[in-house]
Design a protein around this motif. Sequence first.
Motif, PDB file in Angstrom:
ATOM      1  N   LYS A  95       0.841  -1.212   0.000  1.00 33.41           N
ATOM      2  CA  LYS A  95       0.000   0.000   0.000  1.00 33.41           C
ATOM      3  C   LYS A  95       0.873   1.258   0.000  1.00 33.41           C
ATOM      4  CE  LYS A  95      -4.376  -1.529   1.796  1.00 33.41           C
ATOM      5  NZ  LYS A  95      -5.032  -1.187   0.548  1.00 33.41           N
ATOM      6  N   ASN A  99       0.826   4.067  -2.955  1.00 31.70           N
ATOM      7  CA  ASN A  99       0.541   5.490  -2.714  1.00 31.70           C
ATOM      8  C   ASN A  99       1.595   6.393  -3.332  1.00 31.70           C
ATOM      9  OD1 ASN A  99      -1.913   5.363  -1.369  1.00 31.70           O
ATOM     10  ND2 ASN A  99      -0.921   4.845   0.570  1.00 31.70           N
ATOM     11  N   LYS A 128      -4.813  -4.719  -4.417  1.00 31.44           N
ATOM     12  CA  LYS A 128      -5.452  -3.705  -5.266  1.00 31.44           C
ATOM     13  C   LYS A 128      -5.266  -2.306  -4.685  1.00 31.44           C
ATOM     14  CE  LYS A 128      -9.354  -5.967  -7.503  1.00 31.44           C
ATOM     15  NZ  LYS A 128     -10.815  -6.065  -7.437  1.00 31.44           N
ATOM     16  N   HIS A 129      -5.163  -1.342  -5.601  1.00 31.52           N
ATOM     17  CA  HIS A 129      -5.086   0.057  -5.170  1.00 31.52           C
ATOM     18  C   HIS A 129      -6.027   0.844  -6.063  1.00 31.52           C
ATOM     19  CE1 HIS A 129      -3.370   3.706  -3.556  1.00 31.52           C
ATOM     20  NE2 HIS A 129      -3.081   4.137  -4.769  1.00 31.52           N
ATOM     21  N   ASP A 130      -6.928   1.581  -5.463  1.00 34.43           N
ATOM     22  CA  ASP A 130      -7.930   2.327  -6.238  1.00 34.43           C
ATOM     23  C   ASP A 130      -8.651   1.417  -7.244  1.00 34.43           C
ATOM     24  OD1 ASP A 130      -7.360   4.647  -4.936  1.00 34.43           O
ATOM     25  OD2 ASP A 130      -6.048   5.453  -6.509  1.00 34.43           O
ATOM     26  N   ASN A 132      -7.497  -1.076  -8.856  1.00 33.49           N
ATOM     27  CA  ASN A 132      -6.612  -1.700  -9.850  1.00 33.49           C
ATOM     28  C   ASN A 132      -5.723  -2.763  -9.213  1.00 33.49           C
ATOM     29  OD1 ASN A 132      -7.360   0.091 -12.017  1.00 33.49           O
ATOM     30  ND2 ASN A 132      -6.177   1.671 -10.938  1.00 33.49           N
TER      31      ASN A 132
END
Length: 415
Positions: A95, A99, A128-130, A132
């Motif tokens: 994470k 970021n 996943k991030h946002d 995606n």
Amino acid sequence: MKRIHALKVTASAAVLAAMMGTAVAEEVEVLHWWTSGGEAAALNVLKDDLEGKGVTWADMPVAGGGGEAAMTALRARVTAGNAPTAVQMLGFDIKDWANEGVLGNLNEVAAAEGWDTVVPEALQFFSKHDGNWIAAPVNVHSTNWVWINKAALDAAGGKAPASWEELVAVLDAMKANGITPLAHGGQAWQDATIFDAVVLSLGNDFYKASMIDLDEEALGGPKMVEAFDRMAKLRSYVDDNFSGRDWNLASAMVINGEAGMQMMGDWAKGEFLKADQVPGKDFVCIRFPGTQGSVTFNSDQFVMFDIDEGKDSQKAMASSVMNPAFQSAFNVVKGSVPARTDVPDADFDDCGKKGMKDLAEAGAGGSLYGSMAHGHAVPASVKNAMYDVVTAHFNGEYDSATAAEELVNAVEAAK
Ligand code: GAL
């Protein structure tokens, strides 16, 4: 130099691929910390799988259990503008990097292969991030395990401990039998790995409140003092030479009967298997007494950085890592369990079968928690603050009441 070499090596594969209209694989440079015997054996399963697909493997091992040194090496590489193709990474570290906006995007492979439906939510939270996909999870480990030498257990009465009191009785019996009851390596992450289990043994709610929600009353209250008392009690069963010892050397002490047991995540099983030991016959695996039915997990994921060269090989690697047959073959050797819910347990030994069952039940029953020690409960800054207090206490710098107070202060300062 290395890239030029790799391009040369794969030139004929590139021509072939171009003729066949398929994607061109180059090489993958993989940063990881899988350097013990069991870990390296598992890594070979991945290397062989990729090489079978024409993807050349460039190894970047950074020794050090738990991956702290690997993360320092990674920071240096990225700062120098030279990120590796793929990186082994845990939980909140993923994470943190996401970021920073420097990770690649695996949506195409994920959509084509339906990752959304087979990867448990608890892992997707980190992959996943946002919305995606930024990482491919290769396994699920858990930290609340104890690995016991079978002969030593038999000599200590033969019954695997199911409660804290029974655990202490078995450790006392092992001591009386003249062996080191508890094999341990004095490194902060190893102390913290035991701490995960000890905190969990005092209740699921207590683990969640203190390690995940960072609730001040839980961090500094009477239960935390009791957790530190338990840590101090366990410390009394460790031999004098534990300081700095690597975790796999502690496993070796249990394997060769010099010590009775080790409290460690299930990567330890990889060492027992590498030494040709058989669960139930040579060693016994149990959940840390008092934590039966609950799981503190960590998942190794491969994170792909956004690099100019090598996107096809990143996709090839992500696809390999997520292949169900590969997840079975790899995790059978590694000691972990698959990161997909649709992989059969047929090839797993009894400890692996138990691991898969425990994980599914804990997930369904609401007793599955991220491991603090292995970066799945809180971000690295808070984790490191906790490490400092746990280790200082384990080494006798604080009594239990002071340690609980210091935990509150350290977490507050790190938040
Ligand atoms: C963990 C990792 C495992 C194992 C262990 C010891 O953090 O998830 O795969 O490598 O460290 O090195």
